[in-house]
Motif scaffolding. Structure first.
Motif, PDB file in Angstrom:
ATOM      1  N   LYS A  99      42.112 -40.770-102.759  1.00 23.51           N
ATOM      2  CA  LYS A  99      41.999 -39.726-103.781  1.00 23.51           C
ATOM      3  C   LYS A  99      40.643 -39.017-103.661  1.00 23.51           C
ATOM      4  CE  LYS A  99      45.879 -41.145-105.654  1.00 23.51           C
ATOM      5  NZ  LYS A  99      46.777 -41.378-104.556  1.00 23.51           N
ATOM      6  N   ALA A 100      40.351 -38.543-102.458  1.00 19.03           N
ATOM      7  CA  ALA A 100      39.030 -37.995-102.153  1.00 19.03           C
ATOM      8  C   ALA A 100      39.150 -36.594-101.559  1.00 19.03           C
ATOM      9  CB  ALA A 100      38.317 -38.921-101.170  1.00 19.03           C
ATOM     10  N   HIS A 101      37.999 -36.018-101.276  1.00 17.95           N
ATOM     11  CA  HIS A 101      37.904 -34.750-100.543  1.00 17.95           C
ATOM     12  C   HIS A 101      36.919 -34.990 -99.403  1.00 17.95           C
ATOM     13  CE1 HIS A 101      40.172 -32.827-103.701  1.00 17.95           C
ATOM     14  NE2 HIS A 101      39.292 -33.224-104.592  1.00 17.95           N
ATOM     15  N   ALA A 102      37.333 -35.792 -98.444  1.00 14.72           N
ATOM     16  CA  ALA A 102      36.433 -36.301 -97.411  1.00 14.72           C
ATOM     17  C   ALA A 102      35.919 -35.197 -96.492  1.00 14.72           C
ATOM     18  CB  ALA A 102      37.146 -37.369 -96.578  1.00 14.72           C
ATOM     19  N   GLY A 103      34.664 -35.368 -96.069  1.00 17.45           N
ATOM     20  CA  GLY A 103      34.067 -34.511 -95.057  1.00 17.45           C
ATOM     21  C   GLY A 103      33.533 -35.379 -93.933  1.00 17.45           C
ATOM     22  N   LEU A 104      32.737 -34.798 -93.046  1.00 14.29           N
ATOM     23  CA  LEU A 104      32.201 -35.521 -91.901  1.00 14.29           C
ATOM     24  C   LEU A 104      30.689 -35.374 -91.836  1.00 14.29           C
ATOM     25  CD1 LEU A 104      34.666 -34.458 -89.063  1.00 14.29           C
ATOM     26  CD2 LEU A 104      34.689 -36.597 -90.336  1.00 14.29           C
ATOM     27  N   ARG A 105      30.019 -36.427 -91.371  1.00 13.89           N
ATOM     28  CA  ARG A 105      28.623 -36.328 -91.002  1.00 13.89           C
ATOM     29  C   ARG A 105      28.448 -36.922 -89.607  1.00 13.89           C
ATOM     30  NH1 ARG A 105      25.765 -32.503 -93.335  1.00 13.89           N
ATOM     31  NH2 ARG A 105      25.399 -32.774 -95.560  1.00 13.89           N
TER      32      ARG A 105
ATOM     33  N   PRO B 190      41.111 -11.664 -75.133  1.00 12.55           N
ATOM     34  CA  PRO B 190      40.225 -11.819 -73.969  1.00 12.55           C
ATOM     35  C   PRO B 190      38.937 -11.008 -74.059  1.00 12.55           C
ATOM     36  CG  PRO B 190      42.105 -10.428 -73.427  1.00 12.55           C
ATOM     37  CD  PRO B 190      42.386 -11.015 -74.776  1.00 12.55           C
ATOM     38  N   GLU B 191      38.896 -10.007 -74.929  1.00 13.10           N
ATOM     39  CA  GLU B 191      37.694  -9.179 -75.062  1.00 13.10           C
ATOM     40  C   GLU B 191      36.895  -9.519 -76.320  1.00 13.10           C
ATOM     41  OE1 GLU B 191      38.424  -4.972 -73.231  1.00 13.10           O
ATOM     42  OE2 GLU B 191      40.255  -5.572 -74.279  1.00 13.10           O
ATOM     43  N   SER B 192      37.249 -10.638 -76.968  1.00 10.67           N
ATOM     44  CA  SER B 192      36.491 -11.130 -78.116  1.00 10.67           C
ATOM     45  C   SER B 192      35.696 -12.355 -77.694  1.00 10.67           C
ATOM     46  CB  SER B 192      37.431 -11.489 -79.270  1.00 10.67           C
ATOM     47  OG  SER B 192      38.201 -10.379 -79.673  1.00 10.67           O
ATOM     48  N   ARG B 193      34.756 -12.766 -78.525  1.00  7.47           N
ATOM     49  CA  ARG B 193      33.945 -13.969 -78.279  1.00  7.47           C
ATOM     50  C   ARG B 193      34.447 -15.053 -79.217  1.00  7.47           C
ATOM     51  NH1 ARG B 193      29.586 -10.677 -80.499  1.00  7.47           N
ATOM     52  NH2 ARG B 193      28.285 -12.558 -80.595  1.00  7.47           N
ATOM     53  N   VAL B 194      35.309 -15.906 -78.717  1.00  5.96           N
ATOM     54  CA  VAL B 194      36.019 -16.858 -79.573  1.00  5.96           C
ATOM     55  C   VAL B 194      35.271 -18.194 -79.644  1.00  5.96           C
ATOM     56  CG1 VAL B 194      38.163 -18.135 -79.935  1.00  5.96           C
ATOM     57  CG2 VAL B 194      38.234 -15.771 -79.112  1.00  5.96           C
ATOM     58  N   THR B 195      35.100 -18.663 -80.867  1.00  2.00           N
ATOM     59  CA  THR B 195      34.540 -19.982 -81.136  1.00  2.00           C
ATOM     60  C   THR B 195      35.488 -20.710 -82.086  1.00  2.00           C
ATOM     61  OG1 THR B 195      33.279 -19.177 -83.040  1.00  2.00           O
ATOM     62  CG2 THR B 195      32.161 -19.153 -80.887  1.00  2.00           C
ATOM     63  N   ALA B 196      35.156 -21.966 -82.385  1.00  2.00           N
ATOM     64  CA  ALA B 196      35.966 -22.745 -83.330  1.00  2.00           C
ATOM     65  C   ALA B 196      35.037 -23.501 -84.269  1.00  2.00           C
ATOM     66  CB  ALA B 196      36.871 -23.724 -82.581  1.00  2.00           C
ATOM     67  N   ALA B 197      35.346 -23.491 -85.571  1.00  2.00           N
ATOM     68  CA  ALA B 197      34.494 -24.171 -86.556  1.00  2.00           C
ATOM     69  C   ALA B 197      35.196 -24.151 -87.916  1.00  2.00           C
ATOM     70  CB  ALA B 197      33.128 -23.493 -86.670  1.00  2.00           C
ATOM     71  N   PHE B 198      34.615 -24.874 -88.877  1.00  2.00           N
ATOM     72  CA  PHE B 198      35.053 -24.906 -90.277  1.00  2.00           C
ATOM     73  C   PHE B 198      36.422 -25.549 -90.474  1.00  2.00           C
ATOM     74  CE2 PHE B 198      32.292 -21.017 -90.137  1.00  2.00           C
ATOM     75  CZ  PHE B 198      31.235 -21.528 -90.890  1.00  2.00           C
ATOM     76  N   HIS B 199      36.810 -26.477 -89.598  1.00  2.00           N
ATOM     77  CA  HIS B 199      38.135 -27.088 -89.689  1.00  2.00           C
ATOM     78  C   HIS B 199      38.261 -28.134 -90.790  1.00  2.00           C
ATOM     79  CE1 HIS B 199      37.660 -25.746 -85.468  1.00  2.00           C
ATOM     80  NE2 HIS B 199      38.935 -25.439 -85.557  1.00  2.00           N
ATOM     81  N   HIS B 200      37.185 -28.857 -91.082  1.00  2.00           N
ATOM     82  CA  HIS B 200      37.284 -30.082 -91.864  1.00  2.00           C
ATOM     83  C   HIS B 200      36.838 -29.934 -93.307  1.00  2.00           C
ATOM     84  CE1 HIS B 200      36.503 -31.778 -87.613  1.00  2.00           C
ATOM     85  NE2 HIS B 200      37.812 -31.666 -87.825  1.00  2.00           N
ATOM     86  N   LEU B 201      36.844 -28.729 -93.831  1.00  2.00           N
ATOM     87  CA  LEU B 201      36.334 -28.478 -95.168  1.00  2.00           C
ATOM     88  C   LEU B 201      37.435 -28.563 -96.211  1.00  2.00           C
ATOM     89  CD1 LEU B 201      34.008 -25.443 -94.377  1.00  2.00           C
ATOM     90  CD2 LEU B 201      33.509 -27.888 -94.222  1.00  2.00           C
ATOM     91  N   SER B 202      37.122 -29.155 -97.334  1.00  2.58           N
ATOM     92  CA  SER B 202      38.070 -29.253 -98.442  1.00  2.58           C
ATOM     93  C   SER B 202      38.119 -27.927 -99.188  1.00  2.58           C
ATOM     94  CB  SER B 202      37.643 -30.367 -99.397  1.00  2.58           C
ATOM     95  OG  SER B 202      38.302 -30.237-100.640  1.00  2.58           O
TER      96      SER B 202
ATOM     97  N   ASP C  83      29.049 -31.905 -92.304  1.00  2.00           N
ATOM     98  CA  ASP C  83      28.706 -31.197 -91.078  1.00  2.00           C
ATOM     99  C   ASP C  83      29.903 -30.358 -90.635  1.00  2.00           C
ATOM    100  OD1 ASP C  83      26.119 -32.156 -90.784  1.00  2.00           O
ATOM    101  OD2 ASP C  83      26.724 -33.877 -89.582  1.00  2.00           O
ATOM    102  N   VAL C  84      29.610 -29.279 -89.945  1.00  2.00           N
ATOM    103  CA  VAL C  84      30.633 -28.412 -89.373  1.00  2.00           C
ATOM    104  C   VAL C  84      30.530 -28.501 -87.860  1.00  2.00           C
ATOM    105  CG1 VAL C  84      31.402 -26.026 -89.074  1.00  2.00           C
ATOM    106  CG2 VAL C  84      30.670 -26.835 -91.326  1.00  2.00           C
ATOM    107  N   MET C  85      31.575 -28.970 -87.210  1.00  2.00           N
ATOM    108  CA  MET C  85      31.579 -29.063 -85.753  1.00  2.00           C
ATOM    109  C   MET C  85      31.909 -27.690 -85.172  1.00  2.00           C
ATOM    110  SD  MET C  85      33.404 -32.792 -85.330  1.00  2.00           S
ATOM    111  CE  MET C  85      32.750 -33.104 -83.693  1.00  2.00           C
ATOM    112  N   VAL C  86      31.002 -27.198 -84.325  1.00  2.00           N
ATOM    113  CA  VAL C  86      31.117 -25.847 -83.775  1.00  2.00           C
ATOM    114  C   VAL C  86      31.355 -25.937 -82.271  1.00  2.00           C
ATOM    115  CG1 VAL C  86      29.947 -23.638 -83.473  1.00  2.00           C
ATOM    116  CG2 VAL C  86      29.542 -24.987 -85.551  1.00  2.00           C
ATOM    117  N   LEU C  87      32.390 -25.254 -81.805  1.00  2.00           N
ATOM    118  CA  LEU C  87      32.739 -25.284 -80.391  1.00  2.00           C
ATOM    119  C   LEU C  87      32.781 -23.874 -79.823  1.00  2.00           C
ATOM    120  CD1 LEU C  87      34.924 -27.400 -82.044  1.00  2.00           C
ATOM    121  CD2 LEU C  87      34.926 -28.277 -79.722  1.00  2.00           C
TER     122      LEU C  87
END
Length: 237
Positions: A221-227, A141-153, A168-172
């Motif tokens: 047989k890929a290392h898919a990412g997102l755009r 509760p005393e940190s600044r929490v975000t979310a990102a870097f989920h979809h990287l190979s 792209d990296v989706m940042v929340l």
């Protein structure tokens, strides 16, 4: 000009300078954490790898080179300005509970994907809190929490022959100043771009999408990412 008008007029691609910040990676001896540490250090970021065992962290850091240092998780958290959480889902809650004091006031970037696996492949789990990132926010509760870097190979991240990570990296997150910092950090990696994708309450959809990408990768047989299309802004370079 009103405050609302000022916010509307702000260029979303004017991001802060993060070059002088120290980035810690909890779970830095795992594939994803080590890959992120390598890419950020290769881009010139100061990186500290964290592990439950300091010796393992130092050994992994020495193998990476590029000035990466290793430490136990607590020391890693204390020394870092931004802390990426890349631990296995099974140890996510326990790790964060143990580091609550060391992570106080820190910008925490959760990239953990709660997944299950069976004979039909990967599938998303739904934590009681809604997502791994929301669990982190409740535990810290005393940190600044975000979310990102989920979809990287992890394979691409660790491949020295790959010059750019085309994704792209989706940042929340709930505070623009924090998500701007994470977007800027993502843009340090050539080919990568951080894109704001909503408040932390929307993290479950982003975490769950990894199960779909695993299915894509197995079939093709890929290392898919997102755009994200039709969003102005050049990838990091």
């Amino acid at each position: 000009m009103t405050e609302t008008e000022t916010k509307k007029a702000r260029d979303p691609w004017e991001l802060p300078d993060v070059t002088g910040l120290v980035v810690g990676v909890l779970g830095g001896t795992g594939d994803q954490g080590r890959g992120l540490a390598y890419r950020l250090a290769r881009a010139g970021q100061q990186v500290v790898l964290g592990s439950r065992a300091a010796d393992r962290a130092r050994e992994a850091a020495a193998a990476l080179g590029l000035g990466v240092e290793g430490a136990d998780n607590a020391e890693c958290a204390r020394r870092s300005d931004i802390v990426i959480v890349a631990v296995p889902w099974e140890g996510h809650a326990a790790t964060l509970r143990e580091l609550r004091e060391e992570l106080r006031g820190k910008l925490v970037v959760d990239c953990v994907n709660p997944l299950g696996f069976d004979k039909q492949g990967a599938y998303a789990l739904t934590p009681e809190e809604g997502s791994a990132a929301q669990q982190a926010a409740l535990l810290l509760p005393e940190s600044r929490v975000t979310a990102a870097f989920h979809h990287l190979s992890a394979v691409l991240l660790r491949d020295e022959a790959v010059e750019e990570i085309d994704t792209d990296v989706m940042v929340l997150g709930d505070k623009r100043a924090d998500t701007d910092l994470v977007q800027a950090l993502a843009a340090r990696i050539p080919g990568m771009r951080g894109v704001y994708a909503g408040r932390l309450r929307n993290a479950h959809q982003v975490e769950s999408l990894v199960a779909n990408l695993i299915s894509v990768n197995r079939r093709y047989k890929a290392h898919a990412g997102l755009r994200v299309t039709d969003v102005d802004g050049a990838p990091g370079a």
